[in-house]
Every structure is written in structure tokens, then in C-alpha cells.
Design a protein around this motif. Structure first.
Motif, PDB file in Angstrom:
ATOM      1  N   ASN A  58       2.773   6.627 -13.819  1.00  0.00           N
ATOM      2  CA  ASN A  58       2.014   5.709 -14.674  1.00  0.00           C
ATOM      3  C   ASN A  58       0.850   5.015 -13.970  1.00  0.00           C
ATOM      4  O   ASN A  58       0.180   4.182 -14.581  1.00  0.00           O
ATOM      5  CB  ASN A  58       2.956   4.652 -15.256  1.00  0.00           C
ATOM      6  N   ILE A  59       0.619   5.317 -12.708  1.00  0.00           N
ATOM      7  CA  ILE A  59      -0.510   4.712 -12.006  1.00  0.00           C
ATOM      8  C   ILE A  59      -1.816   5.170 -12.665  1.00  0.00           C
ATOM      9  O   ILE A  59      -2.077   6.372 -12.767  1.00  0.00           O
ATOM     10  CB  ILE A  59      -0.516   5.099 -10.519  1.00  0.00           C
ATOM     11  N   ASP A  60      -2.607   4.217 -13.124  1.00  0.00           N
ATOM     12  CA  ASP A  60      -3.885   4.573 -13.746  1.00  0.00           C
ATOM     13  C   ASP A  60      -5.082   3.975 -13.023  1.00  0.00           C
ATOM     14  O   ASP A  60      -6.231   4.172 -13.427  1.00  0.00           O
ATOM     15  CB  ASP A  60      -3.911   4.157 -15.221  1.00  0.00           C
ATOM     16  N   THR A  61      -4.812   3.228 -11.943  1.00  0.00           N
ATOM     17  CA  THR A  61      -5.892   2.585 -11.185  1.00  0.00           C
ATOM     18  C   THR A  61      -5.567   2.639  -9.700  1.00  0.00           C
ATOM     19  O   THR A  61      -4.454   2.285  -9.301  1.00  0.00           O
ATOM     20  CB  THR A  61      -6.066   1.114 -11.615  1.00  0.00           C
ATOM     21  N   LEU A  62      -6.545   3.060  -8.897  1.00  0.00           N
ATOM     22  CA  LEU A  62      -6.397   3.066  -7.442  1.00  0.00           C
ATOM     23  C   LEU A  62      -7.471   2.173  -6.844  1.00  0.00           C
ATOM     24  O   LEU A  62      -8.665   2.360  -7.108  1.00  0.00           O
ATOM     25  CB  LEU A  62      -6.527   4.481  -6.873  1.00  0.00           C
ATOM     26  N   LEU A  63      -7.041   1.210  -6.061  1.00  0.00           N
ATOM     27  CA  LEU A  63      -7.972   0.322  -5.365  1.00  0.00           C
ATOM     28  C   LEU A  63      -8.241   0.845  -3.965  1.00  0.00           C
ATOM     29  O   LEU A  63      -7.302   1.092  -3.199  1.00  0.00           O
ATOM     30  CB  LEU A  63      -7.381  -1.088  -5.277  1.00  0.00           C
ATOM     31  N   LEU A  64      -9.504   1.008  -3.629  1.00  0.00           N
ATOM     32  CA  LEU A  64      -9.896   1.387  -2.269  1.00  0.00           C
ATOM     33  C   LEU A  64      -9.951   0.107  -1.450  1.00  0.00           C
ATOM     34  O   LEU A  64     -10.983  -0.572  -1.389  1.00  0.00           O
ATOM     35  CB  LEU A  64     -11.250   2.104  -2.281  1.00  0.00           C
ATOM     36  N   ALA A  65      -8.826  -0.232  -0.821  1.00  0.00           N
ATOM     37  CA  ALA A  65      -8.692  -1.499  -0.107  1.00  0.00           C
ATOM     38  C   ALA A  65      -9.137  -1.367   1.343  1.00  0.00           C
ATOM     39  O   ALA A  65      -8.507  -1.900   2.260  1.00  0.00           O
ATOM     40  CB  ALA A  65      -7.263  -2.007  -0.195  1.00  0.00           C
ATOM     41  N   CYS A  66     -10.214  -0.670   1.538  1.00  0.00           N
ATOM     42  CA  CYS A  66     -10.886  -0.556   2.837  1.00  0.00           C
ATOM     43  C   CYS A  66     -12.341  -0.255   2.537  1.00  0.00           C
ATOM     44  O   CYS A  66     -12.644   0.627   1.717  1.00  0.00           O
ATOM     45  CB  CYS A  66     -10.261   0.550   3.684  1.00  0.00           C
ATOM     46  N   THR A  67     -13.234  -0.962   3.183  1.00  0.00           N
ATOM     47  CA  THR A  67     -14.658  -0.816   2.855  1.00  0.00           C
ATOM     48  C   THR A  67     -15.253   0.495   3.341  1.00  0.00           C
ATOM     49  O   THR A  67     -16.393   0.820   3.006  1.00  0.00           O
ATOM     50  CB  THR A  67     -15.452  -2.001   3.427  1.00  0.00           C
TER      51      THR A  67
END
Length: 278
Positions: A182-191
């Protein structure tokens, strides 16, 4: 000159700097990349804190009253100590801000299923900073984390554009997506990770949102300055942008940094330990 300071352990923070400069173009800026000691992701808490505090002090000495830690690892493992302990006794008008809180404040708005994934360095994931901050603003969210320790070296070395990088990109994406259908969003938590955006999207279902932090942090900074006019009025506005790196190979830094910043970058070498930072 009282510029806004932008700090990163390497060159990834330039993706945040680019967004900030687009939304606040008239201000003066100093960017400092601690490239000689990058990456920070696998280092200990104490080492990350020491390195970050040295760089923050150097930026203070250049006249920056406001510093943005455009580095998730530094924001996760050093920001709290810097704000609450190290800055005691310093000019109380100085400010050091990170990238985690402004991201956590809005990330839940991108998800329909209320299940998201956070992709970051080993240090960021182990700190659980995102889990704690997101819980404050979106307690209903289910958050899954995945460390991607090879992504920063791929980007810093310039190897990310080569076909061989796809294996390592897909490996971590498969691991995070296996944690929930059900994951529909991935955050790129590294610049650093926005430079992998095209390859990341190529290995994901079309319905999965991939969120970079640059615009989020920039919008948050615009709001912060509006709410703190006493600080905003201190900042000088001649439109200057200066770049510094702790590696003596400035030509290599300039080459890679120009891609991150989407504009030519000319940097100067600096050793932060020359300034007596403890």
C-alpha cells in the motif's frame, strides 16, 4: 555581508540550495560542502556532531546569522545538540535550521493510502528522526524506512549515470516496496537522491509518488523569514553566491556541483579546522 549559510556533508545540499535560491533569489548565500569527510551517513553520532558543529562555526565566522543544514544525516544526528547545547552563550539571534521538520510537516499530504516509505542514509534511518517527527504531524501515517548506504557514494563519485548503478537503485527500492503493497509515496530523505530521480521512477509503479525535499524546504524557509522579520532584516540582499569545499580538489567539486545546482559553480578550498572549531 550577512548571507544565508547552506551546509551539506558533500554536494547533495546543492539541490536544496537551488530551490531556495529560486524562491529567494535576491539574498546573499554561502554554501559549504564538507567533501573531504563525506559521506556522513555511516559515521557515529559523535563524529557527525563534531564535523557539523565545526562547519556551522565556520559559517558563523563568515557572518551568516542563519544556517540551513541541507543534510538529513546532520539534521538527524547533530541539529538538536547544536541548537540546545552548543549555541548556548552565542548571539541569541543566530539560527540553525534543518530539513527534517519542514518535510515531516507536509509529507502526509502527498499520500492517499496513508502509507509512505522513507529512503535515507544509514545514519538518518537509525536515528528514527523521521518516524518521530512525522508522528507529531500525521499520527495516522504508517511509515516504513529503508537505508540506502550505496546511493550517496554513487552520486558523489559520478557513477550514478552508468548502467551498473541500476542494480543498487533497484535493490533498495525492491526492499522498501516489499514492506507493504500500500505504499504510495516515497520520500527521498537525502539531498543527494534527487539526482537519481529518473532511475528511481523507472523501477517503481506509476502510482507511487517520489518526493524530493528542495521545494519543501525552500517554501518553509520563505514562511520562516516572514514570521521572523527581525532575522530577515539582518540578511543582506546583493544576490551573491559563494561556494566553498573542504576538499582541495576544487575542480572535481565544481564539475559535480554544477550538475546539482543546474548552473556553473566555482568554489574555493577551506579547512574548517583552521578556525579553531572544537
Amino acid at each position: 555581508m550577512q548571507p544565508i549559510g547552506i551546509f551539506d556533508s558533500g554536494i547533495g545540499g546543492l539541490t536544496v540550495f537551488r530551490s531556495i535560491a529560486e524562491q529567494l533569489p535576491g539574498y546573499d548565500y554561502i554554501y559549504l560542502g564538507d567533501n573531504s569527510r563525506a559521506p556522513y551517513g555511516n559515521r557515529s553520532f559523535n563524529t557527525i556532531h563534531q564535523y557539523t558543529w565545526e562547519c556551522v562555526q565556520w559559517l558563523f565566522k563568515q557572518g551568516c546569522p542563519l544556517i540551513i543544514l541541507a543534510c538529513n544525516t546532520a539534521s538527524a544526528k547533530a541539529l538538536r545538540n547544536i541548537q540546545q547545547l552548543d549555541m548556548k552563550g552565542l548571539d541569541s539571534s543566530k539560527r540553525v535550521l534543518g530539513v527534517i521538520r519542514p518535510t515531516a510537516e507536509v509529507i502526509g499530504n502527498y499520500s492517499t493510502t496513508k502509507e509512505i516509505g522513507v529512503l535515507g542514509t544509514t545514519g538518518t534511518v537509525q536515528s528514527e528522526s523521521y518516524l518521530m517527527e512525522i508522528q507529531k504531524f500525521f499520527p495516522e501515517l504508517e511509515v516504513y524506512q529503508q537505508a540506502c548506504p550505496l546511493w550517496v557514494p554513487l552520486v558523489e563519485s559520478g557513477e550514478y549515470e552508468k548502467p551498473g548503478s541500476d542494480y543498487f537503485i533497484k535493490e533498495y527500492l525492491d526492499e522498501i516496496m516489499a514492506k507493504s503493497a500500500n505504499i504510495d509515496t516515497l520520500l527521498l530523505a537525502c539531498t543527494h537522491y534527487p539526482l537519481l530521480m529518473d532511475k528511481i521512477k523507472a523501477h517503481l509503479p506509476a502510482n507511487v509518488n517520489v518526493i524530493a525535499q528542495g521545494d519543501i524546504v525552500a517554501k518553509s524557509l520563505v514562511d520562516y523569514l516572514q514570521r521572523h522579520p527581525e532575522l530577515e532584516q539582518k540578511l543582506t540582499k546583493e544576490g551573491t553566491r559563494k561556494f566553498y569545499t573542504t576538499t582541495d580538489d576544487t575542480s572535481e567539486f565544481n564539475h559535480h556541483a554544477s550538475r546539482f545546482f543546474s548552473a556553473p559553480v566555482t568554489s574555493e578550498f577551506v579547512s574548517v579546522t583552521e578556525f579553531g572549531c572544537k
